[in-house]
Design an enzyme around this catalytic site. Sequence first.
Site, PDB file in Angstrom:
ATOM      1  N   LYS A  13      11.624   4.610   9.089  1.00  0.00           N
ATOM      2  CA  LYS A  13      13.047   4.558   8.393  1.00  0.00           C
ATOM      3  C   LYS A  13      13.137   6.468   8.078  1.00  0.00           C
ATOM      4  O   LYS A  13      14.297   6.182   7.493  1.00  0.00           O
ATOM      5  CB  LYS A  13      12.416   3.707   7.397  1.00  0.00           C
ATOM      6  CG  LYS A  13      11.960   2.288   7.525  1.00  0.00           C
ATOM      7  CD  LYS A  13      11.843   1.726   5.997  1.00  0.00           C
ATOM      8  CE  LYS A  13      10.871   2.159   5.714  1.00  0.00           C
ATOM      9  NZ  LYS A  13       9.500   1.608   5.820  1.00  0.00           N
ATOM     10  N   ARG A  88      10.591  -3.174  -2.402  1.00  0.00           N
ATOM     11  CA  ARG A  88       9.325  -3.634  -1.406  1.00  0.00           C
ATOM     12  C   ARG A  88       9.224  -5.495  -1.614  1.00  0.00           C
ATOM     13  O   ARG A  88       7.841  -5.653  -0.712  1.00  0.00           O
ATOM     14  CB  ARG A  88       8.841  -2.847  -1.656  1.00  0.00           C
ATOM     15  CG  ARG A  88       7.764  -1.822  -0.490  1.00  0.00           C
ATOM     16  CD  ARG A  88       6.751  -0.895  -1.066  1.00  0.00           C
ATOM     17  NE  ARG A  88       6.276  -0.556   0.565  1.00  0.00           N
ATOM     18  CZ  ARG A  88       6.453   0.298   1.027  1.00  0.00           C
ATOM     19  NH1 ARG A  88       7.026   1.384   0.504  1.00  0.00           N
ATOM     20  NH2 ARG A  88       5.245   1.215   1.568  1.00  0.00           N
ATOM     21  N   ARG A 127      -0.734   9.874  13.331  1.00  0.00           N
ATOM     22  CA  ARG A 127       0.002  10.264  12.497  1.00  0.00           C
ATOM     23  C   ARG A 127      -0.656  11.112  11.622  1.00  0.00           C
ATOM     24  O   ARG A 127      -1.552  10.924  11.699  1.00  0.00           O
ATOM     25  CB  ARG A 127       1.047   8.909  11.864  1.00  0.00           C
ATOM     26  CG  ARG A 127       2.482   9.259  10.868  1.00  0.00           C
ATOM     27  CD  ARG A 127       3.036   9.235   9.847  1.00  0.00           C
ATOM     28  NE  ARG A 127       2.917   8.241   8.601  1.00  0.00           N
ATOM     29  CZ  ARG A 127       3.042   7.028   8.013  1.00  0.00           C
ATOM     30  NH1 ARG A 127       4.262   6.923   8.504  1.00  0.00           N
ATOM     31  NH2 ARG A 127       3.012   6.382   6.670  1.00  0.00           N
ATOM     32  N   ARG A 160      -3.059  10.751   6.488  1.00  0.00           N
ATOM     33  CA  ARG A 160      -3.369  10.392   5.031  1.00  0.00           C
ATOM     34  C   ARG A 160      -4.161   9.299   4.992  1.00  0.00           C
ATOM     35  O   ARG A 160      -4.736   8.549   5.911  1.00  0.00           O
ATOM     36  CB  ARG A 160      -1.920   9.265   4.833  1.00  0.00           C
ATOM     37  CG  ARG A 160      -0.616  10.243   4.421  1.00  0.00           C
ATOM     38  CD  ARG A 160       0.487  10.410   4.819  1.00  0.00           C
ATOM     39  NE  ARG A 160       0.766   8.460   4.498  1.00  0.00           N
ATOM     40  CZ  ARG A 160       1.615   7.650   4.242  1.00  0.00           C
ATOM     41  NH1 ARG A 160       3.167   8.733   4.799  1.00  0.00           N
ATOM     42  NH2 ARG A 160       1.834   6.627   3.928  1.00  0.00           N
ATOM     43  N   ARG A 171      -1.930  -2.375   4.785  1.00  0.00           N
ATOM     44  CA  ARG A 171      -0.442  -2.249   4.698  1.00  0.00           C
ATOM     45  C   ARG A 171       0.289  -3.058   4.826  1.00  0.00           C
ATOM     46  O   ARG A 171       1.410  -3.646   4.578  1.00  0.00           O
ATOM     47  CB  ARG A 171      -0.377  -0.040   5.070  1.00  0.00           C
ATOM     48  CG  ARG A 171      -0.899   0.088   4.010  1.00  0.00           C
ATOM     49  CD  ARG A 171      -0.874   1.697   4.124  1.00  0.00           C
ATOM     50  NE  ARG A 171       0.386   1.901   4.686  1.00  0.00           N
ATOM     51  CZ  ARG A 171       1.458   3.322   5.129  1.00  0.00           C
ATOM     52  NH1 ARG A 171       0.637   4.046   5.724  1.00  0.00           N
ATOM     53  NH2 ARG A 171       2.014   3.826   5.026  1.00  0.00           N
TER      54      ARG A 171
HETATM   55  P1  AMP Z   1       5.052   4.620   1.651  1.00  0.00           P
HETATM   56  O1  AMP Z   1       5.304   5.982   2.221  1.00  0.00           O
HETATM   57  O2  AMP Z   1       6.478   4.018   1.918  1.00  0.00           O
HETATM   58  O3  AMP Z   1       4.113   3.692   3.124  1.00  0.00           O
HETATM   59  O4  AMP Z   1       4.509   4.314   1.209  1.00  0.00           O
HETATM   60  C1  AMP Z   1       2.900   4.656   0.098  1.00  0.00           C
HETATM   61  C2  AMP Z   1       1.718   3.853  -0.857  1.00  0.00           C
HETATM   62  O5  AMP Z   1       3.040   3.726  -1.812  1.00  0.00           O
HETATM   63  C3  AMP Z   1       2.354   2.442  -0.603  1.00  0.00           C
HETATM   64  O6  AMP Z   1       1.477   1.930   0.559  1.00  0.00           O
HETATM   65  C4  AMP Z   1       2.370   1.885  -1.866  1.00  0.00           C
HETATM   66  O7  AMP Z   1       0.907   1.967  -2.087  1.00  0.00           O
HETATM   67  C5  AMP Z   1       3.600   3.359  -2.199  1.00  0.00           C
HETATM   68  N1  AMP Z   1       4.721   2.745  -2.692  1.00  0.00           N
HETATM   69  C6  AMP Z   1       5.297   3.001  -2.050  1.00  0.00           C
HETATM   70  N2  AMP Z   1       6.614   2.933  -2.392  1.00  0.00           N
HETATM   71  C7  AMP Z   1       6.791   1.697  -3.102  1.00  0.00           C
HETATM   72  C8  AMP Z   1       7.809   0.324  -4.205  1.00  0.00           C
HETATM   73  N3  AMP Z   1       8.455   0.321  -3.272  1.00  0.00           N
HETATM   74  N4  AMP Z   1       6.761  -0.452  -4.602  1.00  0.00           N
HETATM   75  C9  AMP Z   1       4.969  -0.448  -4.689  1.00  0.00           C
HETATM   76  N5  AMP Z   1       4.115   0.368  -4.267  1.00  0.00           N
HETATM   77  C10 AMP Z   1       5.113   1.640  -3.365  1.00  0.00           C
END
Ligand code: AMP
Length: 215
Positions: A13, A88, A127, A160, A171
Amino acid sequence: MNLVFLGPPGAGKGTQAKVIAEKNGWAHISTGDMLRAAVKAGSELGAQAQGFMEKGELIPDSLMCAVVADRLKETDCQQGWILDGFPRTRVQADRLDETLASASLKMDHCVYFHIDQEILVARLTGRLTCKGCGANFHVAALPPKEGGVCDHCGGELYTRVDDEEATVRNRLKVYEESTAELIGFYQDGGRLLRVEAEGSVEEVGARLAAQLGDS
Ligand code: AMP
């Protein structure tokens, strides 16, 4: 155009959002990137988010919704935006609709990136992310030209903490438990476009452009 990109972590995405946002002059709002920047800067938001992020858990809805509502008020959002990684949860989705309605705005489409779970594990654990500009590479599918160095800014590449396998699996579990229900929510509201997310960045991008062009 105002879009929400929905799909499991690793579905691509963010990569697609970056490309079309740049091409069209829209804001690319990645909540994951915003939170990582906050952690790096040592801000209060970063301190609140860090523990949840390291375990692959979601940060509380109230905090996340306030951050996004503020971000959508910024001037770079006036031409259009792509929300990447938000909403989310159903609470976040409802709050987003309320926030937009109160500003007489609407989301045009929710684009759902569909992909097999085992492909995701391979993608995420391989990644590499740039410490400088946040660009993503992959040890096998998209290696940097020079090992450990970002092609774009020369920054150092790292894995990461939340891309390590146990956290990746958590996740994906959190995604299934909290986020997957949003597919039905947007589908029922006639707002969902589905894109098959397997294949190269270019292949997925072409499918996405066709969906958006046809919509
Ligand atoms: P991502 O890079 O989108 O996978 O986000 C990394 C981490 O940020 C996630 O595993 C959550 O801990 C936090 N996070 C990102 N977006 C959200 C969201 N919309 N709601 C809650 N936590 C979020």
